[in-house]
Design an enzyme around this catalytic site. Structure first.
Site, PDB file in Angstrom:
ATOM      1  CE1 TYR A   2      -3.861   2.493   0.712  1.00 56.43           C
ATOM      2  CE2 TYR A   2      -1.934   3.670   1.892  1.00 56.43           C
ATOM      3  CZ  TYR A   2      -3.198   3.700   1.325  1.00 56.43           C
ATOM      4  OH  TYR A   2      -3.837   4.879   1.317  1.00 56.43           O
ATOM      5  CD  GLU A  45      -5.600   4.692  -1.664  1.00 55.31           C
ATOM      6  OE1 GLU A  45      -6.945   4.545  -2.256  1.00 55.31           O
ATOM      7  OE2 GLU A  45      -6.006   4.776  -0.119  1.00 55.31           O
TER       8      GLU A  45
END
Ligand code: ADP
Ligand code: MG
Length: 408
Positions: free
Chosen positions: A109, A197
């Protein structure tokens, strides 16, 4: 402003971030054609909507042939994709991205956000990629590593290396990882993003660091500086009420209740909504006409609120400093004369030229309910809305001379 995954990937790849090869399609036939152009044996078709969580909701499918691509995309185009980020109404699928399917060794992530307490861009990363960050922070908070960037010097290579080691990345991948971080950071700051992101950032079977997904959000107030970003806007993904308002230079937030609110200033909007709730109602929206609103602008705002089918009463609450109550009153009267308004209208004016404003409302002969304080306005709005519902009829005729105020 949000953009699509395929757009974010193009933006980031211009800043040196590696992304899979892919192509956009507007129909199942085009999707199959794009896959043939890309070559290879396995592809991933990905619904382009402004929301994450597509994988779990059926918006990301692995395909191994033309027919599979056609079948998968036929089930997507024109449908609404409902993910845990879209709300129950979902988002329409009108574009599909076809991408080479990669062999994935590990998913990470990686996120860039504005951290208000340190007033810095913060990098958030975890070796538990693929999951949403909310789930990672609930289930594996210890896996999250962070770094903040000193704006005067920008992201330093040592910070990237430090993050790479904390994530347990193989030494042979550190350089690629650092380049990815720097590309994202530069895109973030140079384009006035508020969020980048990449979830997941993967290590592929052939040992490359690749952004498999990408999400970017931009500061709407800075879009004038970035015309190339501004043109990436996709109105099909927005609340139609909000995009209509934005096109008219008004700020509008759609909500779930029945009382439409026309106010000036966000603070007054909050107070108005609180007071409506206190009086037992639910706001349907808030629409901020801003400062110095002309009668035309007020009338536009009014028409916009009326066009929302959920609105069963309208409360205009203006505290005029820069604004002028007489102009607001003229705008309300103009809108009521020109548009069929069959819901009760409550107006509370205070501040500059309030007497002139009241006079315009009173002399208009229109069924406008007036109020002096905010509490009174909210109570009358809720009262008028309730009354309307309990009687089961819609009474208001803009031409009628009988004042509702007199009737109540
Ligand atoms: P979302 O976050 O909206 O669910 P992603 O783009 O992250 O969508 O895709 C979900 C999952 O699908 C990824 O975590 C990954 O496992 C898989 N995936 C996505 N793109 C590819 C690709 N090009 N090759 C292989 N797997 C992929
Ligand atoms: Mg994702």
């Amino acid at each position: 402003m949000d953009i699509h995954e395929y757009q974010a990937k193009e933006v980031l790849s211009n800043f040196g971030v590696t992304v899979p090869r892919g192509a956009l399609a507007y129909s199942p036939e085009q999707a199959a054609y794009r896959a043939r152009e890309l070559g290879g044996e396995r592809w991933v078709v990905k619904a382009q909507v402004h929301a994450g969580g597509r994988g779990k909701a059926g918006g990301v499918k692995i395909c191994a042939s033309d027919t599979e691509i056609q079948d998968a995309t036929e089930g997507m185009f024109g449908q609404k994709l409902v993910t845990h980020q879209t709300g129950p109404e979902g988002k329409g699928i009108y574009r599909v991205y076809v991408e080479e399917a990669l062999q994935i060794d590990h998913e990470f992530y990686l996120g860039f956000v504005l951290d208000r307490s340190s007033q810095r861009v913060m990098i958030v990363a975890s070796a538990e990629g693929g999951m949403e960050i909310e789930d990672i922070s609930a289930d594996r908070p210890d896996s999250i590593v962070r770094a903040t960037v000193e704006p005067a010097v920008g992201l330093q290579e040592f910070q990237g290396r430090e993050l790479a080691f904390k994530l347990g990345l193989d030494a042979s991948l550190v350089q690629q990882f650092v380049r990815t971080l720097q590309g994202c950071y530069r895109a973030f700051t140079e384009l006035d993003a508020t969020m980048v992101e990449i979830n997941p950032l993967v290590v592929s079977g052939d040992n490359r660091v690749i952004a498999l997904d990408a999400k970017m959000t931009f500061d709407a107030n800075a879009l004038f500086r970035h015309p190339h970003v501004a043109e990436l806007r996709d109105k099909s993904q927005e609340d139609p009420r909000e995009s209509r308002a934005a096109d008219r230079g008004l700020s509008y937030v759609g909500l779930e209740g029945n009382i439409g609110c026309i106010v000036n200033g966000a603070g007054l909007a909050m107070a108005t909504m609180d007071t409506i709730k206190l009086a037992g109602g639910e706001p349907a929206n808030f629409l901020d006409i801003g400062g110095g609103a002309t009668p035309d602008r007020v009338a536009k705002a009014f028409r916009l609120v009326i066009s929302d089918g959920n609105v069963e009463a309208i409360l205009v609450n203006i505290f005029a400093g820069i604004n002028r109550c007489d102009w607001v009153a003229e705008g309300v009267v103009q809108a009521l004369r020109e548009t069929q308004v069959d819901v009760p209208v409550i107006v509370r004016l205070a501040g500059t030229n309030v007497e002139e404003g009241q006079k315009i409302l009173a002399q208009s002969g229109l069924p406008i309910i007036r109020a002096t304080t905010l509490m009174e306005a909210a109570e009358r709005a809720v009262g008028a809305w309730r009354n309307d519902l309990s009687q089961g009829v819609v009474v208001r005729d803009p031409g009628a001379s009988k004042s509702l105020e007199a009737a109540s």
